[in-house]
Design a protein around this motif. Structure first.
Motif, short mmCIF file in Angstrom:
data_model
loop_
_atom_site.label_atom_id
_atom_site.label_comp_id
_atom_site.label_asym_id
_atom_site.label_seq_id
_atom_site.Cartn_x
_atom_site.Cartn_y
_atom_site.Cartn_z
N ASP A 105 -11.85 1.46 1.11
CA ASP A 105 -11.72 2.92 1.09
C ASP A 105 -12.70 3.59 2.07
OD1 ASP A 105 -10.40 5.18 0.25
OD2 ASP A 105 -11.74 5.56 -1.44
N ILE A 112 -8.36 -1.55 -3.61
CA ILE A 112 -9.74 -1.16 -3.30
C ILE A 112 -10.65 -2.23 -3.89
CG2 ILE A 112 -11.53 0.58 -3.54
CD1 ILE A 112 -9.15 1.49 -1.89
N GLN A 144 0.83 -1.21 0.00
CA GLN A 144 0.00 0.00 0.00
C GLN A 144 0.87 1.26 0.00
OE1 GLN A 144 -3.95 0.06 0.74
NE2 GLN A 144 -3.30 -1.53 -0.66
N ARG A 160 -4.63 8.04 6.57
CA ARG A 160 -4.41 6.74 5.93
C ARG A 160 -2.93 6.38 5.92
NH1 ARG A 160 -7.00 3.35 2.12
NH2 ARG A 160 -5.50 2.19 0.85
N LEU A 164 -9.45 -0.51 4.92
CA LEU A 164 -8.67 0.22 3.92
C LEU A 164 -8.99 -0.27 2.51
CD1 LEU A 164 -5.16 0.37 5.65
CD2 LEU A 164 -6.68 2.31 5.22
N SER A 165 -9.22 -1.56 2.38
CA SER A 165 -9.49 -2.14 1.06
C SER A 165 -10.82 -1.67 0.48
CB SER A 165 -9.48 -3.67 1.15
OG SER A 165 -8.21 -4.14 1.52
N GLN A 222 -2.41 0.43 -4.21
CA GLN A 222 -3.60 0.50 -3.37
C GLN A 222 -4.64 -0.53 -3.81
OE1 GLN A 222 -4.95 4.49 -2.78
NE2 GLN A 222 -6.86 3.89 -1.82
N ASP A 268 -5.95 11.83 3.98
CA ASP A 268 -4.77 11.25 3.34
C ASP A 268 -3.65 11.00 4.35
OD1 ASP A 268 -5.99 11.21 0.88
OD2 ASP A 268 -5.18 13.15 0.26
#
Length: 253
Positions: free
Chosen positions: A166, A127, A120, A232, A163-164, A125, A229
Motif C-alpha cells: 500500500d 496488503i 486486485q 492505483r 501495491l502489496s 486487495q 485511488d
C-alpha cells in the motif's frame, strides 16, 4: 531505410515509444512492457529489446530525480535489498536471452502478473504486513531481475510488491524510478556484453529516446492530476492489459 528499418516500421516504433513514454510519465512504469510488447509485434524480439534499453535508462533518470537527489537517495537506502537483488538477477539472466524461447518468456512474465492484477481489480486487495517486507523484497527483486535480463521488463513484479504494501503514490513513482534506473544501467552493461546492443541496434535504441522523453514529459502532467485511488486503478488496468497482450502473443505466436 531509417536505422536499418523501412520508414513505415520506424514510424510505428516512434509511435510506440511516444505512447510508452506517456504511460510511463503518468503512472511511473510500463515503458519496457509496452515497448517490448508493441515493438515485437513487427520487429524481432531481440531488436525490440535493444530498442527499449536507452529509452528506459534516460526516462528513469528524469523520474528518479524529479523530487530531487535527496529523495532519490533516501529511496536507494530504504529499498537497497530490492535494488540489489534486481541488479544481480539481471546480470545473471541476461546471457539467457538467446536460450529461452520467446513464447516461454512471454508466458512466464504474463501469466502471474495477469493473475495478480485481475484479482486486485476484482477487489481482492493484497496488503502484506510489514514483517514480511525483507523476504518480499528478495523474492521480488530476484523475479523482476530475472525477467529484466531476458526481456528488458522487470517492472511488474516491483509494482506488485509496492501495491502489496500500500505504498503512497509519490513514493511509489519515485521508488520505481530509482529501481528501474539502476536496473536499466545494469541492463545496458549486460547487453553491450551479450551483443544485443551493437553497431546496428544502438543507433535505433538512441533514436527512440526522443519520443520516449517527449511522452514522459507529457505524462508527468497527467500524473500530478491523478488522485491516489484513480492512480492505483489505472496502474492495475494498464498492467493487466499489457500482461494479457504478452499471453496472447505467446499463444498465437
Amino acid at each position: 531505410m531509417v536505422f536499418g528499418l523501412d520508414p513505415h516500421l520506424f514510424a510505428a516504433a516512434f509511435g510506440v515509444a511516444l505512447f510508452a513514454g506517456l504511460v510511463k510519465g503518468a503512472l511511473g512504469f510500463a515503458m519496457p512492457l509496452i515497448l517490448i510488447s508493441g515493438l515485437s509485434s513487427f520487429l524481432t524480439t531481440e531488436l525490440a529489446l535493444a530498442g527499449l534499453i536507452l529509452s528506459t535508462l534516460v526516462t528513469n533518470v528524469a523520474q528518479a530525480f524529479r523530487q530531487g537527489a535527496r529523495a532519490a537517495w533516501a529511496s536507494v537506502v530504504q529499498y537497497r535489498l530490492l535494488i540489489g537483488c534486481v541488479v544481480l538477477a539481471i546480470a545473471a539472466s541476461a546471457p539467457l536471452v538467446n536460450v529461452i524461447p520467446d513464447r516461454a518468456m512471454l508466458l512466464l512474465l504474463g501469466v502471474p502478473i495477469a493473475a495478480f492484477t485481475i484479482s486486485q481489480l476484482l477487489g481482492r486487495q493484497l496488503i502484506l504486513p510489514a514483517r514480511h517486507r525483507a523476504r518480499a523484497e528478495v523474492m521480488t527483486g530476484l523475479a523482476g531481475g530475472f525477467f529484466g535480463g531476458i526481456s528488458g521488463v522487470w517492472g511488474p513484479p516491483v509494482i506488485a510488491y509496492l501495491l502489496s504494501f500500500d505504498t503512497a503514490k509519490a513514493e511509489m513513482v519515485r521508488v520505481q524510478g530509482v529501481v528501474y534506473l539502476l536496473g536499466a544501467a545494469m541492463l545496458l552493461a549486460a547487453h553491450l556484453g551479450s551483443g544485443v546492443l551493437n553497431g546496428t541496434t544502438l543507433p535505433f535504441s538512441a533514436a527512440l529516446v526522443v519520443p520516449a522523453m517527449l511522452g514522459t514529459m507529457l505524462g508527468f502532467r497527467l500524473q500530478d492530476r491523478l488522485n491516489p485511488d484513480k492512480f492505483r486503478r489505472a496502474t492495475l488496468v494498464v498492467l493487466t492489459l499489457a500482461a494479457l497482450n504478452l499471453i496472447r502473443k505467446a499463444l498465437i505466436g
